[in-house]
Scaffold this motif. Sequence first.
Motif: not given
Length: 161
Positions: A81-98
Amino acid sequence: MAHKAIELGAAGVYFASQMSSYDKTSEEIYAEYGAPYDLQVLKGARDGWFNAIHAHGDDIMFDLVKDYPVQVFNWHVWESLPELKEGIDYTNKCVMGGIARMDITHNNRNPLRHQIYRSITESGGKHLILTPGCGIRHPFEEDTIRYLQKVKIETEALLNK
């Protein structure tokens, strides 16, 4: 030394935080003995435009590292955790992963297709660099990598109709 990499032309640094996991230590100990040194390294890379943090482990200290001064946040998406969208929402960053790395190693095509679809739909196709959440373990089949590329292209075409 991170500043030297930037001075020499690097776009940024990829900083792997191996200990920011509840499996390794407590948040209080890491906040005192780990985070200040992480931030010192990242401060040295502040002039980079593509700095990334990799929060390693199964139970990352997300609240502690989510605001690190980087443009890209990487963790074991779908394995931790976190889930992908949760990570995007809480960090306000680009996520590398998935993509779960062990599914690549074991050529688990149905889970891989599902992860790609879910990653692209949850991110809206934005703020996502679709990659494994961590290093891929060997051996893996080159056909699996080609399969990932094919599914990504198919999924984007399907969703962009």
